[in-house]
Design a protein around this motif. Sequence first.
Motif, PDB file in Angstrom:
ATOM      1  N   CYS A   1      10.250  56.772  36.956  1.00  0.00           N
ATOM      2  CA  CYS A   1       9.902  56.379  35.591  1.00  0.00           C
ATOM      3  C   CYS A   1       9.139  57.486  34.884  1.00  0.00           C
ATOM      4  CB  CYS A   1       9.084  55.089  35.611  1.00  0.00           C
ATOM      5  SG  CYS A   1       8.653  54.463  33.967  1.00  0.00           S
ATOM      6  N   ALA A   2       8.190  58.112  35.581  1.00  0.00           N
ATOM      7  CA  ALA A   2       7.385  59.169  34.975  1.00  0.00           C
ATOM      8  C   ALA A   2       8.240  60.369  34.579  1.00  0.00           C
ATOM      9  CB  ALA A   2       6.281  59.601  35.942  1.00  0.00           C
ATOM     10  N   ALA A   3       9.171  60.734  35.441  1.00  0.00           N
ATOM     11  CA  ALA A   3      10.037  61.877  35.150  1.00  0.00           C
ATOM     12  C   ALA A   3      10.951  61.586  33.960  1.00  0.00           C
ATOM     13  CB  ALA A   3      10.864  62.228  36.386  1.00  0.00           C
ATOM     14  N   LEU A   4      11.444  60.360  33.870  1.00  0.00           N
ATOM     15  CA  LEU A   4      12.287  59.983  32.731  1.00  0.00           C
ATOM     16  C   LEU A   4      11.498  60.024  31.428  1.00  0.00           C
ATOM     17  CD1 LEU A   4      14.352  57.002  34.223  1.00  0.00           C
ATOM     18  CD2 LEU A   4      15.196  59.278  33.602  1.00  0.00           C
ATOM     19  N   LEU A   5      10.268  59.538  31.470  1.00  0.00           N
ATOM     20  CA  LEU A   5       9.412  59.583  30.285  1.00  0.00           C
ATOM     21  C   LEU A   5       9.112  61.028  29.879  1.00  0.00           C
ATOM     22  CD1 LEU A   5       6.879  56.713  31.132  1.00  0.00           C
ATOM     23  CD2 LEU A   5       8.565  56.709  29.281  1.00  0.00           C
ATOM     24  N   ALA A   6       8.837  61.877  30.872  1.00  0.00           N
ATOM     25  CA  ALA A   6       8.553  63.285  30.591  1.00  0.00           C
ATOM     26  C   ALA A   6       9.773  63.976  29.995  1.00  0.00           C
ATOM     27  CB  ALA A   6       8.116  63.996  31.869  1.00  0.00           C
ATOM     28  N   LEU A   7      10.952  63.612  30.464  1.00  0.00           N
ATOM     29  CA  LEU A   7      12.194  64.186  29.928  1.00  0.00           C
ATOM     30  C   LEU A   7      12.392  63.773  28.478  1.00  0.00           C
ATOM     31  CD1 LEU A   7      14.867  65.703  30.319  1.00  0.00           C
ATOM     32  CD2 LEU A   7      15.848  63.564  31.173  1.00  0.00           C
ATOM     33  N   MET A   8      12.161  62.497  28.190  1.00  0.00           N
ATOM     34  CA  MET A   8      12.365  61.982  26.830  1.00  0.00           C
ATOM     35  C   MET A   8      11.313  62.487  25.845  1.00  0.00           C
ATOM     36  SD  MET A   8      13.598  58.024  27.407  1.00  0.00           S
ATOM     37  CE  MET A   8      12.183  57.562  28.409  1.00  0.00           C
ATOM     38  N   LEU A   9      10.059  62.560  26.290  1.00  0.00           N
ATOM     39  CA  LEU A   9       8.973  62.890  25.377  1.00  0.00           C
ATOM     40  C   LEU A   9       8.687  64.389  25.276  1.00  0.00           C
ATOM     41  CD1 LEU A   9       6.466  60.044  26.343  1.00  0.00           C
ATOM     42  CD2 LEU A   9       7.985  60.126  24.351  1.00  0.00           C
ATOM     43  N   PHE A  10       8.838  65.100  26.401  1.00  0.00           N
ATOM     44  CA  PHE A  10       8.463  66.511  26.427  1.00  0.00           C
ATOM     45  C   PHE A  10       9.651  67.450  26.682  1.00  0.00           C
ATOM     46  CE2 PHE A  10       4.595  64.372  28.368  1.00  0.00           C
ATOM     47  CZ  PHE A  10       3.923  64.286  27.161  1.00  0.00           C
ATOM     48  N   GLY A  11      10.811  66.878  26.979  1.00  0.00           N
ATOM     49  CA  GLY A  11      11.959  67.701  27.325  1.00  0.00           C
ATOM     50  C   GLY A  11      11.754  68.425  28.637  1.00  0.00           C
ATOM     51  N   GLU A  12      10.906  67.883  29.498  1.00  0.00           N
ATOM     52  CA  GLU A  12      10.572  68.501  30.784  1.00  0.00           C
ATOM     53  C   GLU A  12      11.631  68.123  31.812  1.00  0.00           C
ATOM     54  OE1 GLU A  12       7.108  67.497  33.726  1.00  0.00           O
ATOM     55  OE2 GLU A  12       6.286  68.744  32.126  1.00  0.00           O
ATOM     56  N   ARG A  13      12.501  69.064  32.106  1.00  0.00           N
ATOM     57  CA  ARG A  13      13.621  68.790  33.015  1.00  0.00           C
ATOM     58  C   ARG A  13      13.235  69.115  34.461  1.00  0.00           C
ATOM     59  NH1 ARG A  13      18.346  68.011  30.290  1.00  0.00           N
ATOM     60  NH2 ARG A  13      18.305  68.523  28.057  1.00  0.00           N
ATOM     61  N   PRO A  14      13.321  68.152  35.355  1.00  0.00           N
ATOM     62  CA  PRO A  14      13.008  68.423  36.767  1.00  0.00           C
ATOM     63  C   PRO A  14      14.076  69.311  37.387  1.00  0.00           C
ATOM     64  CG  PRO A  14      13.883  66.202  36.515  1.00  0.00           C
ATOM     65  CD  PRO A  14      13.689  66.741  35.134  1.00  0.00           C
ATOM     66  N   SER A  15      13.660  70.139  38.345  1.00  0.00           N
ATOM     67  CA  SER A  15      14.607  71.013  39.029  1.00  0.00           C
ATOM     68  C   SER A  15      15.514  70.194  39.945  1.00  0.00           C
ATOM     69  CB  SER A  15      13.851  72.046  39.859  1.00  0.00           C
ATOM     70  OG  SER A  15      13.161  71.403  40.927  1.00  0.00           O
ATOM     71  N   LEU A  16      16.570  70.829  40.430  1.00  0.00           N
ATOM     72  CA  LEU A  16      17.500  70.144  41.329  1.00  0.00           C
ATOM     73  C   LEU A  16      16.799  69.674  42.596  1.00  0.00           C
ATOM     74  CD1 LEU A  16      20.346  69.249  42.088  1.00  0.00           C
ATOM     75  CD2 LEU A  16      20.762  71.560  43.001  1.00  0.00           C
ATOM     76  N   MET A  17      15.934  70.517  43.142  1.00  0.00           N
ATOM     77  CA  MET A  17      15.214  70.134  44.359  1.00  0.00           C
ATOM     78  C   MET A  17      14.270  68.962  44.097  1.00  0.00           C
ATOM     79  SD  MET A  17      14.322  73.670  46.403  1.00  0.00           S
ATOM     80  CE  MET A  17      13.628  72.774  47.790  1.00  0.00           C
ATOM     81  N   THR A  18      13.669  68.928  42.907  1.00  0.00           N
ATOM     82  CA  THR A  18      12.805  67.802  42.552  1.00  0.00           C
ATOM     83  C   THR A  18      13.611  66.516  42.474  1.00  0.00           C
ATOM     84  OG1 THR A  18      11.288  69.236  41.321  1.00  0.00           O
ATOM     85  CG2 THR A  18      11.227  66.884  40.811  1.00  0.00           C
ATOM     86  N   ILE A  19      14.813  66.612  41.908  1.00  0.00           N
ATOM     87  CA  ILE A  19      15.688  65.441  41.811  1.00  0.00           C
ATOM     88  C   ILE A  19      16.094  64.955  43.202  1.00  0.00           C
ATOM     89  CG2 ILE A  19      17.951  64.630  41.037  1.00  0.00           C
ATOM     90  CD1 ILE A  19      17.655  66.543  38.642  1.00  0.00           C
ATOM     91  N   ILE A  20      16.441  65.902  44.081  1.00  0.00           N
ATOM     92  CA  ILE A  20      16.832  65.543  45.451  1.00  0.00           C
ATOM     93  C   ILE A  20      15.658  64.884  46.180  1.00  0.00           C
ATOM     94  CG2 ILE A  20      17.496  66.463  47.711  1.00  0.00           C
ATOM     95  CD1 ILE A  20      19.085  68.633  46.188  1.00  0.00           C
ATOM     96  N   GLY A  21      14.475  65.518  46.055  1.00  0.00           N
ATOM     97  CA  GLY A  21      13.286  64.947  46.683  1.00  0.00           C
ATOM     98  C   GLY A  21      12.987  63.559  46.154  1.00  0.00           C
TER      99      GLY A  21
END
Length: 295
Positions: free
Chosen positions: A259-279
């Motif tokens: 949820c936090a990563a989705l909010l950060a993506l929507m509000l800040f455009g902060e895209r998690p790396s591939l390894m972060t997504i896998i983790g």
Amino acid sequence: MGKGNEAASSLLRQKIIVFLGVVGVSFSGIFAKVFTAPSIYIVLWRMIFTVLILFIPFLKELKKEKANLDIRTLLCCVVSGTFLAVHFASFFESVRLASVASGTLLINTSVFFVPMITVPFMGEKLSAKAMLGIIMTFAGSAVVAMADSGAGSNVLLGDALAVFGAFCMAVYTIMGKICRRKLSTTVYTTLVYIITGITAFILVLAQGIPLTGYGMIDYGSAIGMAVFCTLLGHSVFSWGLKYVSAAFVSTVKLAEPVCAALLALMLFGERPSLMTIIGGAVIIAGVAWTVKFSD
């Protein structure tokens, strides 16, 4: 058979309520990205607003539970509140130095620390299958840390602060398990939040942080954290500690990064790396596994 089904249904409802607390705490990293005041100053005002909201219900419940406030229980509340303040400060600084996604994931490695204490010393039961889920979540967090390892010294410091904050959260969770045996959610959480506020105030003074001169965005963030992250998040987890294991509560918190990563993506455009997504995917799988096989 009927009583067994009823007990299982009740336990499932309690687990779902605890899980809903994740929604509240998921906003923590978002607010941490917005405010500009020192982190520990925000912790102070977050606790002030929280205690003000809880104060009248707290006084009513305290009259009924005075007899339960023995020295041991009160001391546990003090330890809990102190470690919660340090946890907050560590987490806020970690997401500033690193990212919301990695900071949120690593702060929740408390799931690894909690059973190391509660199983051998507090008699909590944890099946081999549930332990596998916890190991999965820890492995996922390790993947996230490796994803940040080449991003610079500030990011590594942010990750280190997040892990330290995770240890503090583990202590806070364990103390809560002990206190909730005797105290209601309202009395326990308010006492802890008062201690957290006092600790934050001492740290503010010790660091020479000005007590005035901040903007509405800072106080607005503190109010948002008080309502969403504290009352609808941490207080829900504290409620659940009376009904489910501390290991379960700490594991469920690991659903927060999604949820936090989705909010950060929507509000800040902060895209998690591939390894972060896998983790993150490994962590969510571990959470689902633990929910299924924990008591």
